[in-house]
Scaffold this motif. Sequence first.
Motif, PDB file in Angstrom:
ATOM      1  N   GLU A  85       4.077 -41.782 -18.789  1.00 16.87           N
ATOM      2  CA  GLU A  85       2.640 -41.145 -19.094  1.00 16.87           C
ATOM      3  C   GLU A  85       1.628 -41.705 -18.290  1.00 16.87           C
ATOM      4  N   PRO A  86       1.586 -43.196 -18.241  1.00 15.75           N
ATOM      5  CA  PRO A  86       0.484 -43.629 -17.573  1.00 15.75           C
ATOM      6  C   PRO A  86       0.606 -43.231 -16.096  1.00 15.75           C
ATOM      7  N   MET A  87       1.862 -43.171 -15.735  1.00 13.81           N
ATOM      8  CA  MET A  87       2.242 -42.958 -13.972  1.00 13.81           C
ATOM      9  C   MET A  87       1.400 -41.629 -13.825  1.00 13.81           C
ATOM     10  N   MET A  88       1.630 -40.562 -14.759  1.00 11.34           N
ATOM     11  CA  MET A  88       1.220 -39.370 -14.708  1.00 11.34           C
ATOM     12  C   MET A  88      -0.264 -39.211 -14.641  1.00 11.34           C
ATOM     13  N   GLN A  89      -0.908 -40.142 -15.604  1.00  9.37           N
ATOM     14  CA  GLN A  89      -2.348 -40.214 -15.591  1.00  9.37           C
ATOM     15  C   GLN A  89      -2.910 -40.575 -14.304  1.00  9.37           C
ATOM     16  N   ILE A  90      -2.402 -41.727 -13.933  1.00 11.65           N
ATOM     17  CA  ILE A  90      -2.985 -42.250 -12.645  1.00 11.65           C
ATOM     18  C   ILE A  90      -2.688 -41.287 -11.510  1.00 11.65           C
ATOM     19  N   VAL A  91      -1.673 -40.641 -11.320  1.00 10.19           N
ATOM     20  CA  VAL A  91      -1.680 -39.668 -10.220  1.00 10.19           C
ATOM     21  C   VAL A  91      -2.880 -38.535 -10.583  1.00 10.19           C
ATOM     22  N   ALA A  92      -2.676 -38.114 -11.601  1.00 11.13           N
ATOM     23  CA  ALA A  92      -3.695 -37.013 -11.823  1.00 11.13           C
ATOM     24  C   ALA A  92      -5.124 -37.358 -11.495  1.00 11.13           C
ATOM     25  N   ALA A  93      -5.457 -38.670 -11.976  1.00 12.29           N
ATOM     26  CA  ALA A  93      -7.008 -39.122 -11.766  1.00 12.29           C
ATOM     27  C   ALA A  93      -7.229 -39.576 -10.365  1.00 12.29           C
ATOM     28  N   GLN A  94      -6.124 -39.634  -9.513  1.00 10.24           N
ATOM     29  CA  GLN A  94      -6.161 -39.806  -8.120  1.00 10.24           C
ATOM     30  C   GLN A  94      -6.504 -38.607  -7.374  1.00 10.24           C
ATOM     31  N   GLY A  95      -6.470 -37.538  -8.095  1.00  8.07           N
ATOM     32  CA  GLY A  95      -6.700 -36.117  -7.763  1.00  8.07           C
ATOM     33  C   GLY A  95      -5.585 -35.514  -6.879  1.00  8.07           C
ATOM     34  N   ILE A  96      -4.163 -36.150  -7.071  1.00  4.06           N
ATOM     35  CA  ILE A  96      -3.265 -35.865  -6.492  1.00  4.06           C
ATOM     36  C   ILE A  96      -2.430 -34.660  -7.301  1.00  4.06           C
ATOM     37  N   PRO A  97      -2.190 -33.374  -6.543  1.00  4.13           N
ATOM     38  CA  PRO A  97      -1.477 -32.332  -7.155  1.00  4.13           C
ATOM     39  C   PRO A  97      -0.170 -32.879  -7.546  1.00  4.13           C
TER      40      PRO A  97
END
Length: 920
Positions: free
Chosen positions: A87-99
């Motif tokens: 879950e933290p991985m997905m949060q970081i990816v999303a916060a980076q603006g990566i689809p």
Amino acid sequence: MPKLVLIDGSSYLFRAFHALPPLSNAAGEPTGALFGVVNMLRAHLKEAPDYLAFVVDASGPTFRDDLDPQYKANRPPMPDELRAQVEPMMQIVAAQGIPILRVSGVEADDVIGTLALQAANDGIDVVISTGDKDFAQLVRPGVQLVNTMSGSKLDTDESVVEKFGVHPGQIVDYLALMGDKVDNIPGVDKCGPKTAAKWLGEYGDLDAVIANADKVGGKIGENLRAALPRLPLNRQLATIKTDVALDEAPSDLALRERDVESLRTLYARYGFNQALKELDGGASASIAEKEPGAARGRGFTSAPSDLPAPVPDAALSAPGEYECVLERAQLDVWIAKLRAADEFAFDTETDALDPMRANLVGISFCVEPGRACYIPLAHDYPGAPAQLPRDATLDALRPLLSDPAKKKLGQHGKYDLHVLRRHGVDVAGYADDTLLESFVLEAGLQRHDMDSLAERHLGYETVKYEEVAGKGAKAIPFGHVALDDATRYAAEDADVTLRLHRVLKPKLEALPGQLSVYRDIEMPLVPVLERVEANGVLVDAAELRRQSADLSRRMLAAQQRATELAARSFNLDSPKQLGQLLFEELKLPALVKTPGGAPSTNEEALEAIADQHELPRVILEYRGLAKLRSTYTDKLPEMVNPETGRVHTSYHQAGAATGRLSSNDPNLQNIPIRTEDGRRIRRAFVAPQGRVLLACDYSQIELRIMAHLSEDAALLRAFESGADIHRATAAEVFGKPLDEVTSNERRAAKAINFGLMYGMGAFGLARQLGIPRGEAQDYIALYFSRYPGVRDFMERTRQQAKERGYVETVFGRRLYLPYIASRNQGQRAGAERAAINAPMQGTAADIIKRAMAAIDAWLAAHRDRALMILQVHDELVFECETGFLDTLLPEVRARMEGAAQLRAPLVVDAGTGANWDDAH
């Protein structure tokens, strides 16, 4: 041309979890896999692709499960420590603006495959970021694979053939033949990569292999024919779909605006300090030991959680400008530059990995980041340009290289010091070594090679050796490499070394304790070890041959006895045959299992059942004899250097996290000392005529360090009395006068003394002493009641390790303990044991290193009369003239005992003899 990067998110998360240490943040939450993925993301974002997507598997079954209900059925559940990082991985990816893409009914591979082909057809360059070999089937013009962890790339048909032996269009058939244990796809039994590639090379594709199956002979042919009904399904399962109905087109995958505040919160929570600096506009650097000779290693390893991989500084990650020096006028210009510089980096290129036999092919220098030169001296391929003469060039460089006031730096420079000494140049002023800077900063990491350092600290991908010299059977000597390629590779060595130093030096300066370890212990030892290695040791080859013959006779006797006990012949070297005999035929209990759950036949497993049948003991005896013969008595005579007539081991300062030196080629630290056969091997290490060997060994140094650190009054008293420490401990524990302590009581006290330092509990002590566990627990309780300072020290050390994430030696060397807050009880217990032992083992390592430097300095005026020739654990061995022994011994003892001032004074035992065993 626009660029699309497709990240195989699921693959990277699992790979990072298994490849990197189990780091954790201050709250004890696991961060190791997350750390690896975040670094990978930052590397891709730095390249600013036009389009980017992070693709992961959706939950639920896929069409492959419909094709084969057993597909991936044997996969274990996701470990809790990995699940917590998803879950933290997905949060970081999303916060980076990566689809983020996940599509039900198919796997991430199919989504990536569909987008890759769509983008390529639309004229968009595609990079698939993955470590999964299955994606090789997609390689074509405009579609390449990049493994961000290893730095490897597959971008052409030829590169796929080089790696797998088949073309991209044959990869699916290749996978079908081999099967996949991870995905539970049974292939052709015993068909590995070479066999699969051979069949496809001969017949073309899977259908043709199936059609010609009757032509394949032997057992493998039988296996192929047995697997024929399964192979078409395997091909279906291995084929990546490229026609998945998607809501997004490649052009919809532009990077979105990142959520800086969310990233700041996430990075702070998980301890990604360098990523935080990047958010706030800070700049820094990423990691990587130049391996001996021309070859350089590459790898990806995470840093300790308080030393995360930084973001590369543009000035330190830009390509360099390199000059090939072929004229004397060019050389003179570079000598002037080197004289004017405050410091310079240098590196040698050679024709061999063994520094004691390597010939100099060229030398490179760098005085400022991005500007370096290569001076070729022995490139002899057809059409090679004329080069400067080697001897004259070295004569011109010698005043500079031998000037102690001129600071030089290198990467694993001990190798280069050897090479230059062999060619008549004694280097002085060797001031810094990037391998050792990295090791002192990050001792817990596996890799300190230059390629890894460059990747971690500079974000810079170095030229690989195989890129210029080839690999395997096609590799050529460095002297046959074209000068343009050689210059690009060799000058980069010196350039990257200087860049790394500019990054690592301030990190060390920010940690005074670590800086002291580096400056006062590690760097002074480099030329000392180079001299010890060059001195070498004389071995009696005839004695070793006699021992080999005796070992062979005893091995044959053990084989015959094993055959009698088994009532049939079998291969003693075959674990499979041995396992079948022991556990299926003889019905002995399988008390130790392999990681896969099968009965083990390793040493521990055989020891566990040796009291139930004679055969395991005979097998252990056979293996011990075989190891001594193959490792020492047969091998050592072959390792005698023909130029010196001696054996020259190689010592590694960065070999163990605690700072202990390790040795190899040959490894002289593993010769058994407690067995008669091991001592016999030491008898073959001899002194020349008119000389003797002197062996000086610290007495119970780690126990003395324990007394110093714990400040336990009773333990200190025991050492101050000068009595046998184990007998004194037994007297304390069992409440007896010294002269009434029995041999068994002394043995128990010795086991406790040493066992506690290595975290031994009641179970281990009981097994070692052959007593009930309750009795062992009583022994330990008695010990702690008599030595409460030791108990308090151990508890205090565990607590400090948990709070800080590391422990330190007396001299300030740090050992990071990434498992100390692990949720896994076994990992955590192991880290706690290391926390207690590392300060003692590391301090002992620091002490003998300090002693070696002090002794070497004194020996400088006496090298014609005495040599330091070996370091083994807590022991130093010298070779000296018989008449010089009375002078040497007190000087050595004084410097060894004076290498540290402990509350329990250091004591050195010494012995002399014509051979190493006699000197004990």
